[in-house]
Design a protein around this motif. Structure first.
Motif, mmCIF file in Angstrom:
data_model
loop_
_atom_site.group_PDB
_atom_site.id
_atom_site.type_symbol
_atom_site.label_atom_id
_atom_site.label_comp_id
_atom_site.label_asym_id
_atom_site.label_seq_id
_atom_site.Cartn_x
_atom_site.Cartn_y
_atom_site.Cartn_z
ATOM 1 N N GLU A 1 0.838 -1.201 0.000
ATOM 2 C CA GLU A 1 0.000 0.000 0.000
ATOM 3 C C GLU A 1 0.871 1.249 0.000
ATOM 4 O O GLU A 1 2.037 1.209 0.400
ATOM 5 N N VAL A 2 0.286 2.360 -0.426
ATOM 6 C CA VAL A 2 0.943 3.663 -0.367
ATOM 7 C C VAL A 2 -0.066 4.694 0.134
ATOM 8 O O VAL A 2 -1.276 4.521 -0.015
ATOM 9 N N GLY A 3 0.454 5.758 0.713
ATOM 10 C CA GLY A 3 -0.400 6.839 1.187
ATOM 11 C C GLY A 3 -0.839 6.696 2.622
ATOM 12 O O GLY A 3 -1.702 7.446 3.092
ATOM 13 N N ARG A 4 -0.228 5.789 3.346
ATOM 14 C CA ARG A 4 -0.643 5.564 4.731
ATOM 15 C C ARG A 4 -0.418 6.807 5.593
ATOM 16 O O ARG A 4 -1.207 7.122 6.472
ATOM 17 N N ALA B 1 -7.211 9.037 -0.454
ATOM 18 C CA ALA B 1 -7.308 7.605 -0.206
ATOM 19 C C ALA B 1 -5.951 6.979 0.095
ATOM 20 O O ALA B 1 -4.906 7.496 -0.304
ATOM 21 N N VAL B 2 -6.000 5.851 0.785
ATOM 22 C CA VAL B 2 -4.859 4.950 0.830
ATOM 23 C C VAL B 2 -5.059 3.960 -0.319
ATOM 24 O O VAL B 2 -6.170 3.481 -0.553
ATOM 25 N N VAL B 3 -3.996 3.684 -1.058
ATOM 26 C CA VAL B 3 -4.084 2.885 -2.280
ATOM 27 C C VAL B 3 -3.217 1.644 -2.136
ATOM 28 O O VAL B 3 -2.087 1.719 -1.646
ATOM 29 N N ALA B 4 -3.756 0.514 -2.554
ATOM 30 C CA ALA B 4 -3.002 -0.737 -2.533
ATOM 31 C C ALA B 4 -2.999 -1.360 -3.916
ATOM 32 O O ALA B 4 -3.920 -1.156 -4.709
ATOM 33 N N VAL C 1 8.012 4.262 -15.848
ATOM 34 C CA VAL C 1 8.430 3.257 -16.834
ATOM 35 C C VAL C 1 8.197 1.854 -16.291
ATOM 36 O O VAL C 1 7.638 0.979 -16.972
ATOM 37 N N LEU C 2 8.642 1.618 -15.054
ATOM 38 C CA LEU C 2 8.509 0.291 -14.462
ATOM 39 C C LEU C 2 7.045 -0.092 -14.271
ATOM 40 O O LEU C 2 6.658 -1.245 -14.505
ATOM 41 N N ALA C 3 6.221 0.869 -13.867
ATOM 42 C CA ALA C 3 4.800 0.571 -13.688
ATOM 43 C C ALA C 3 4.172 0.123 -15.001
ATOM 44 O O ALA C 3 3.367 -0.815 -15.022
ATOM 45 N N GLY C 4 4.551 0.773 -16.089
ATOM 46 C CA GLY C 4 4.041 0.362 -17.395
ATOM 47 C C GLY C 4 4.471 -1.047 -17.754
ATOM 48 O O GLY C 4 3.667 -1.845 -18.264
ATOM 49 N N VAL D 1 3.353 0.015 -8.663
ATOM 50 C CA VAL D 1 2.049 0.230 -9.298
ATOM 51 C C VAL D 1 1.159 1.108 -8.417
ATOM 52 O O VAL D 1 0.511 2.045 -8.899
ATOM 53 N N ALA D 2 1.134 0.832 -7.110
ATOM 54 C CA ALA D 2 0.302 1.618 -6.207
ATOM 55 C C ALA D 2 0.776 3.062 -6.130
ATOM 56 O O ALA D 2 -0.031 3.999 -6.127
ATOM 57 N N LYS D 3 2.081 3.255 -6.062
ATOM 58 C CA LYS D 3 2.627 4.612 -5.952
ATOM 59 C C LYS D 3 2.320 5.439 -7.197
ATOM 60 O O LYS D 3 1.894 6.596 -7.101
ATOM 61 N N VAL D 4 2.517 4.877 -8.361
ATOM 62 C CA VAL D 4 2.247 5.598 -9.602
ATOM 63 C C VAL D 4 0.758 5.924 -9.720
ATOM 64 O O VAL D 4 0.370 7.026 -10.120
#
Length: 233
Positions: free
Chosen positions: A40-43, A49-52, A79-82, A160-163
């Protein structure tokens, strides 16, 4: 490599992990096929929102450079998320909003977002590697301390969550430009705190978080501005 001597009350740096796919290989050798990494990110954010994300990587389509998203430059993360979305067997993202965070607390909201992300995977996971926090799922799982620095699948989920969440903050910045969300992504910063002090919290701020709650009683000018923002949502 020699280490610098410790002096006074200085604590040693925490151990650094090498992000690898060893755990996934061991689990596949034990017969598991769809091994999901979850993070998760955004805690710690004050806004939104918090996103996972949950990701099942393909052993036949490796991705170089996976690591904890916080250790990767923004352009490289994109790039990596893609590549993860293109090459993964499955991936999913889930978000739990600020009002739910205020109602059930950020720890439970983070667990909820991760659980929803896992349940959205198709094909379904048969084993879950999760960053630190155990999940209420009827699946074999292994929580890992600093999992996003140790495990490719968790690192991929972190990216992926961070992007995804960073894009959410850029989108919300168009609605609430006074708060600088594009810059700090909703986290506590002098710019963000000054905006909360001046304009008051928006409907998407986490009122259960002390820096936001501290400014929940604001001036009539700020209250009028917030009513305008409530009406626009």
């Amino acid at each position: 490599m020699a280490r610098a001597p410790q002096t006074g009350n200085t604590l040693p740096n925490p151990p650094r992990w090498k992000c690898q796919g060893i755990l996934e290989r061991d689990l596949r050798a034990r017969g598991f096929e769809f091994i999901a990494g979850v993070d998760e990110v955004g805690r710690g954010s004050l806004f939104g929102a918090v996103v996972a994300a949950a990701v099942i990587l393909s052993p036949g389509a490796p991705i170089r450079g996976l690591n904890d998203s916080k250790q990767i430059e923004p352009e490289r993360r994109e790039v990596l998320a893609g590549r993860i979305r293109e090459r993964a067997i499955a991936w999913a993202v889930a978000a739990v909003d600020a009002s739910t965070i205020d109602r059930i607390n950020i720890y439970e909201a983070s667990r909820l977002a991760m659980k929803i992300a896992v349940r959205q995977l198709s094909p379904a996971a048969d084993f879950v590697l999760v960053d630190a926090v155990p999940l209420d799922l009827l699946l074999p799982q292994q929580p890992l301390i600093q999992g996003d620095e140790r495990c490719h699948a968790i690192a991929a989920a972190s990216i992926v969550a961070k992007v995804y969440r960073d894009q959410m903050m850029r989108d919300w910045d168009k609605f609430y430009p006074e708060y600088g969300l594009r810059n700090h992504k909703g986290y506590q910063s002098p710019e963000h705190l000054a905006a909360i002090q001046k304009y008051g919290p928006t409907p998407l701020h986490r009122l259960s978080f002390e820096p936001v709650r501290r400014h929940a009683l604001f001036s009539p000018l700020a209250r009028d501005r917030q009513m305008e923002m409530f009406a626009a949502v």
